[in-house]
Design an enzyme around this catalytic site. Structure first.
Site, PDB file in Angstrom:
ATOM      1  N   GLU A 251      -8.240   6.443  -3.584  1.00  0.00           N
ATOM      2  CA  GLU A 251      -8.878   5.275  -4.400  1.00  0.00           C
ATOM      3  C   GLU A 251      -8.110   4.162  -3.896  1.00  0.00           C
ATOM      4  O   GLU A 251      -6.941   3.981  -3.732  1.00  0.00           O
ATOM      5  CB  GLU A 251      -8.180   5.434  -5.778  1.00  0.00           C
ATOM      6  CG  GLU A 251      -8.518   6.758  -6.717  1.00  0.00           C
ATOM      7  CD  GLU A 251     -10.080   6.496  -7.418  1.00  0.00           C
ATOM      8  OE1 GLU A 251     -10.522   5.376  -7.313  1.00  0.00           O
ATOM      9  OE2 GLU A 251     -10.655   7.419  -7.658  1.00  0.00           O
ATOM     10  N   CYS A 285      -7.540  -3.544  -8.677  1.00  0.00           N
ATOM     11  CA  CYS A 285      -8.604  -3.115  -7.548  1.00  0.00           C
ATOM     12  C   CYS A 285     -10.065  -3.433  -8.062  1.00  0.00           C
ATOM     13  O   CYS A 285     -10.877  -3.660  -7.180  1.00  0.00           O
ATOM     14  CB  CYS A 285      -8.419  -1.730  -6.947  1.00  0.00           C
ATOM     15  SG  CYS A 285      -8.253  -0.652  -8.490  1.00  0.00           S
TER      16      CYS A 285
HETATM   17  P1  NAD Z   1       0.028   0.889  -0.218  1.00  0.00           P
HETATM   18  O1  NAD Z   1      -1.117   1.536   0.249  1.00  0.00           O
HETATM   19  O2  NAD Z   1       0.702  -0.084   0.702  1.00  0.00           O
HETATM   20  O3  NAD Z   1       1.138   1.651  -1.164  1.00  0.00           O
HETATM   21  C1  NAD Z   1       0.615   2.555  -1.959  1.00  0.00           C
HETATM   22  C2  NAD Z   1       1.457   3.760  -1.829  1.00  0.00           C
HETATM   23  O4  NAD Z   1       1.464   4.288  -0.562  1.00  0.00           O
HETATM   24  C3  NAD Z   1       2.975   3.554  -2.138  1.00  0.00           C
HETATM   25  O5  NAD Z   1       3.531   4.418  -2.661  1.00  0.00           O
HETATM   26  C4  NAD Z   1       3.569   3.608  -0.473  1.00  0.00           C
HETATM   27  O6  NAD Z   1       4.702   3.867  -0.291  1.00  0.00           O
HETATM   28  C5  NAD Z   1       2.497   4.819   0.047  1.00  0.00           C
HETATM   29  N1  NAD Z   1       2.651   4.931   1.354  1.00  0.00           N
HETATM   30  C6  NAD Z   1       2.366   3.699   2.374  1.00  0.00           C
HETATM   31  N2  NAD Z   1       2.096   4.142   3.737  1.00  0.00           N
HETATM   32  C7  NAD Z   1       2.035   5.528   3.542  1.00  0.00           C
HETATM   33  C8  NAD Z   1       2.029   6.566   4.460  1.00  0.00           C
HETATM   34  N3  NAD Z   1       1.834   6.382   5.907  1.00  0.00           N
HETATM   35  N4  NAD Z   1       2.161   7.713   4.186  1.00  0.00           N
HETATM   36  C9  NAD Z   1       2.308   8.164   2.952  1.00  0.00           C
HETATM   37  N5  NAD Z   1       2.427   6.944   1.844  1.00  0.00           N
HETATM   38  C10 NAD Z   1       2.321   6.003   2.186  1.00  0.00           C
HETATM   39  O7  NAD Z   1      -0.796  -0.036  -1.432  1.00  0.00           O
HETATM   40  P2  NAD Z   1       0.006  -0.711  -2.459  1.00  0.00           P
HETATM   41  O8  NAD Z   1       0.296  -2.239  -1.898  1.00  0.00           O
HETATM   42  O9  NAD Z   1       0.876  -0.227  -3.277  1.00  0.00           O
HETATM   43  O10 NAD Z   1      -1.060  -0.863  -3.442  1.00  0.00           O
HETATM   44  C11 NAD Z   1      -2.155  -1.950  -3.623  1.00  0.00           C
HETATM   45  C12 NAD Z   1      -3.482  -1.518  -2.884  1.00  0.00           C
HETATM   46  O11 NAD Z   1      -4.030  -0.290  -3.851  1.00  0.00           O
HETATM   47  C13 NAD Z   1      -4.644  -2.344  -3.008  1.00  0.00           C
HETATM   48  O12 NAD Z   1      -5.297  -2.462  -1.967  1.00  0.00           O
HETATM   49  C14 NAD Z   1      -5.430  -1.854  -4.174  1.00  0.00           C
HETATM   50  O13 NAD Z   1      -6.588  -2.398  -4.012  1.00  0.00           O
HETATM   51  C15 NAD Z   1      -5.055  -0.443  -4.065  1.00  0.00           C
HETATM   52  N6  NAD Z   1      -5.493  -0.046  -5.411  1.00  0.00           N
HETATM   53  C16 NAD Z   1      -6.560   0.791  -5.786  1.00  0.00           C
HETATM   54  C17 NAD Z   1      -6.738   1.398  -7.066  1.00  0.00           C
HETATM   55  C18 NAD Z   1      -8.092   2.145  -7.179  1.00  0.00           C
HETATM   56  O14 NAD Z   1      -8.267   2.709  -8.152  1.00  0.00           O
HETATM   57  N7  NAD Z   1      -9.025   2.302  -6.321  1.00  0.00           N
HETATM   58  C19 NAD Z   1      -5.844   1.198  -8.005  1.00  0.00           C
HETATM   59  C20 NAD Z   1      -4.756   0.265  -7.843  1.00  0.00           C
HETATM   60  C21 NAD Z   1      -4.553  -0.251  -6.744  1.00  0.00           C
END
Ligand code: NAD
Length: 475
Positions: A251, A285
């Site tokens: 997602e 999102c």
């Molecule tokens: P992010 O991808 O930076 O972080 C999300 C999670 O991924 C965090 O827990 C982070 O620590 C982890 N992460 C980062 N790099 C990683 C790696 N290499 N390996 C494993 N884990 C890793 O995103 P964010 O800034 O926390 O969230 C915002 C983003 O999420 C936005 O782009 C938003 O649109 C999206 N989002 C999507 C939905 C949906 O339902 N589609 C819902 C909420 C947020």
């Protein structure tokens, strides 16, 4: 307020992290809230092994038993709603009244829904498809250990969307919250500790590149479920292609178009956008963040939006009149500001609401009038910022919307059902609202297309995503 739970939750025990300390902030004050020691690589391994052992027992428990556990979790969440809401509000900067009345009620509802769904699993009919003497039947089995990676914008709700279907189906999970917002999930783990057998849910904290990466690349993990950025989605896909192939459920981001036809009800639209664009400071999102408006209605719509933005109330999350709070971090504030300042430098019209508090990461609600190719219209800003772009005919709006790299939320506004349906049917988006925006139902699937990812959260479809379908033949 009781002190924050800051220890990891592994195999039913709360244990101090042995990795580097990460500080969780209170965005409304811009000050540290709690220090949490991250999981070391050995602790990630321990959590995955605990989940693997728990899975073998939990997966054999009949659906009725797992369902009862999910119902008990929902009841405990409701009983402790005040504490959970306060933690969530302080760490994520969300208005307390919305967390209490809305998000926590949804969290409990999600556990109850999947507790019900698992007792109603659909399957093709068993039958003798290869003639007499060979009876085929289908099993839907859990997958095993699921690694789950959650974002910061809805820390508890996203954790619930992930954990509830996975454990209802009989899997065991190791979930990593965002390093910025781990506190509410750690508080929720106190409920898991009381209700679930050890190891069914494990929570490891820490950053993405170290702790997240160690988790998603672990050989005993059979599936990775991420809500996060597109870039992180790519890291998950790479991890899934390692020595042990893993299933994935992604997602990712969104950039929801709001297509406003010439006959749209503008008053209803603006009333809806007040929440759909600005709830959670636009860090959503599916936030209604880019309006594509028929040229005939651009001016009256802009006038109404400016009046609405001028009247929006935002500020400290504990106030009971605010519609949204701060953005999550200083970095996010800088990022959102960068988009707006670049738009201003390009010469686009920028209209901003009044400044709110003096401390904390508050960003004024903003409207930018810009053409379709503008960065602010194309890229995910993830803040309280709305763009408006005129179009000449409905086909042009549809083509522009579908040209986006994203495909999560979208909406169409027209008082003619046949016009709205024709556009909605042709939109390449996982969710399309007609004459409304941003309203979810636990029974309905939520998921994206294109760079917004794939797989469904919520609904029976999500439960199925966390199962493996198998064919058994009795000869
Ligand atoms: P992010 O991808 O930076 O972080 C999300 C999670 O991924 C965090 O827990 C982070 O620590 C982890 N992460 C980062 N790099 C990683 C790696 N290499 N390996 C494993 N884990 C890793 O995103 P964010 O800034 O926390 O969230 C915002 C983003 O999420 C936005 O782009 C938003 O649109 C999206 N989002 C999507 C939905 C949906 O339902 N589609 C819902 C909420 C947020």
């Amino acid at each position: 307020m009781t002190p924050f739970a800051t220890r990891l939750f592994i195999n039913g025990q709360f244990v101090a992290g042995q990795g580097p300390v990460e500080t969780a902030f209170e965005p409304a004050l811009g000050k540290p809230l709690a220090d949490i020691a991250s999981a070391s690589p050995a602790q990630v391994d321990e959590a995955v092994r605990a989940a693997h052992a728990a899975y073998k027992v939990w997966s054999r428990r009949p659906p009725r038993d797992r369902s009862a556990a999910l119902f008990a979790i929902a009841a405990a969440i409701e009983a402790r709603a005040d504490t959970l809401a306060e933690v969530e509000s302080r760490n994520a900067g969300k208005p307390l009244r919305f967390v209490k009345a809305g998000e926590l009620a949804n969290v409990a509802d999600v556990f109850r829904f999947f507790g019900t769904a698992v007792r109603n699993m659909p399957a093709p009919a068993a039958g003798n498809y290869r003639g007499a003497g060979r009876t085929s039947l289908v099993r839907r089995d859990p997958i095993g250990v699921i690694a789950q990676i959650a974002p910061w914008n809805y820390p508890l709700l996203m954790a619930a969307w992930k954990i509830a279907p996975a454990i209802a189906a009989g899997n065991a999970v190791v979930i990593k919250p965002s390093e910025m917002t781990p506190l509410s999930l750690l508080a929720l783990s106190e409920i898991f500790a009381e209700i679930l057998p050890p190891g069914v849910v494990n929570v490891v904290c820490g950053n993405g590149p170290d702790v997240g990466q160690a988790l998603i690349t672990h050989d005993l993990v059979r599936m990775i479920s991420l809500t996060g950025d597109v870039r992180t989605g790519r890291a998950v896909l790479q991890a899934a292609a390692g020595p042990m192939i893993k299933r994935t459920h992604l997602e990712l981001g969104g950039k929801a178009p709001v297509i406003v036809c010439a006959d749209a009800d503008l008053d209803k639209l603006v009333e809806t956008l007040r929440e759909a664009s600005f709830y959670n400071a636009g860090q959503d999102c599916t936030a209604a963040c880019r309006i594509l408006a028929h040229r005939d209605v651009v001016q009256p719509l802009t006038d109404r939006l400016e009046a609405m933005i001028g009247a929006l109330v935002y500020g400290r999350p504990e106030r009971d009149d605010v519609e949204f709070g701060p953005v999550i971090s200083a970095r996010q504030h800088e990022r959102v500001d960068g988009f707006v300042e670049r738009a201003r430098a390009e010469g686009y019209d920028v209209m901003q609401g009044a400044k709110a508090e003096t401390e904390g990461y508050f960003f004024s609600p903003t409207l930018v009038a810009a053409p379709i190719e503008a960065e602010i219209v194309q890229k995910e800003v993830f803040g309280p910022v709305l763009s408006i772009t005129p179009f000449d005919d409905n086909q042009q709006a549809l083509d522009w919307a579908n040209a986006s790299e994203y495909g999560l939320g979208s909406s169409v506004w027209s008082q003619k059902t046949e016009v709205a349906m024709e556009i909605a049917n042709a939109l390449e988006y996982g969710v399309t609202w007609i004459n409304t925006h941003g309203v979810m139902a636990t029974e309905m699937p939520h998921g994206g297309m294109k760079n917004s990812g794939y797989g469904s959260d919520l609904s029976m479809q999500s439960l199925l995503d966390y199962t493996q379908i198998r064919h058994l033949m009795l000869g």
